[in-house]
Design an enzyme around this catalytic site. Structure first.
Site: not given
Length: 308
Positions: A116-118
């Site tokens: 995921g990005c975060y």
């Protein structure tokens, strides 16, 4: 090696479009594309997945699970850009710089889950420090992050760029139920034994992320300083160009963090700030680059090298 056939399932979404743009002019692979009439047809999608060498899934979680379940060709390899399989046993986590041997594991894997990005920023900061035991595994970690609205997918782009864009707020904190789906992913792949407190937000800019993790040095081991933490990160990512650890002197000169400074790159920039008994870990990167499409293409390139 024959030219690999790659199918992007969901190539009209935010991440899928980015991946397609990166691959469309390459001559070392072929893109298998469905007629627009059949993009949502389960039978045609299943046929395409089973006909390709590597499938990249840019789908909602449930649709990604259905796509994987439709695979009966044992030679098909998968990169899942959804969050459906990021903590699933048997899937290789697609963060190549995460640890020794991870890139090789991705290259050999049949099933790869794109981070995921975060979590890319959070795990990038936390995992080396936890592995080195500079940060206790039971430390009460808090993570604050702001992403561009493209992190919300097409709905976010429409909210800020569509006909009703004037109603979109300049800044919005979400995940207030403290059950964001990235929390389990961060805990598992960083090595934390307790769920971190994660507070995400969207800003009125298209793409880019700034993520910060505050630390209290008096809760760490004797002798641990900001310089110690910085040295650990620098050593861990030495020789891995996609991850840049900013020199302490350069980060000390900063007065602000721009979430958009790494846009249109596939790099992850890490920083350490220190004052007294407090340290702030920070990551800045493009949520559509290293946080999504860039990581997927990086994983694809690793996997292609292992094709017969």
């Amino acid at each position: 090696m024959t030219t690999p056939l790659v199918f992007i399932d969901g190539d009209q979404g935010t991440t899928g479009l980015q991946i397609h743009q990166r691959l469309r002019h390459r001559t070392d692979l072929q893109l298998l594309r469905l007629d627009p009439r059949f993009r949502k047809d389960p039978q045609h999608r299943a046929e395409a997945i089973n006909a390709c060498d590597i499938a990249i899934l840019c789908l909602p979680d449930d649709a990604a699970r259905e796509a994987v379940a439709s695979i009966h060709n044992p030679s098909v390899r998968v990169i899942d850009a959804s969050s459906a399989h990021r903590t699933t046993p048997g899937w290789t986590y697609g963060f190549a710089e995460m640890g020794a041997g991870q890139a090789q594991a991705i290259a050999r894997a049949k099933r790869v889950s794109n981070p995921g990005c975060y979590p890319t920023g959070a795990i990038g900061l936390l995992r080396p420090l936890l592995q080195a035991r500079l940060l206790p595994a039971d430390y009460p970690v808090s993570i604050n992050a702001v992403s561009g609205y493209s992190g919300k997918g097409r709905a976010g782009v429409d909210e800020y760029e569509g006909e009703n864009a004037v109603q979109a707020p300049a800044f919005q904190v979400y995940g207030l139920g403290l059950t964001h789906k990235h929390v389990a992913e961060i805990a598992q792949h960083s090595g934390l034994v307790h769920r971190p407190l994660f507070v995400p937000a969207y800003g009125a800019f298209r793409q880019g992320i700034v993520l910060t993790i505050p630390l209290q040095l008096h809760l760490l081991g004797a002798g641990v300083t900001g310089q110690t933490l910085h040295a650990c990160l620098t050593e861990h990512y030495a020789g891995q160009p996609p991850v840049q650890v900013m020199p302490l002197a350069d980060s000390k000169a900063l007065t602000l963090l721009d979430p958009q400074v790494m846009n249109d790159t596939d790099d992850l920039r890490l920083m350490v700030f220190e004052h007294g008994q407090q340290v702030l870990l920070a990551a800045v990167f493009d949520n559509l680059g290293k946080g999504a499409a860039g990581a997927a293409v990086q994983n694809l390139d690793l996997m292609i090298k292992q094709l017969p």
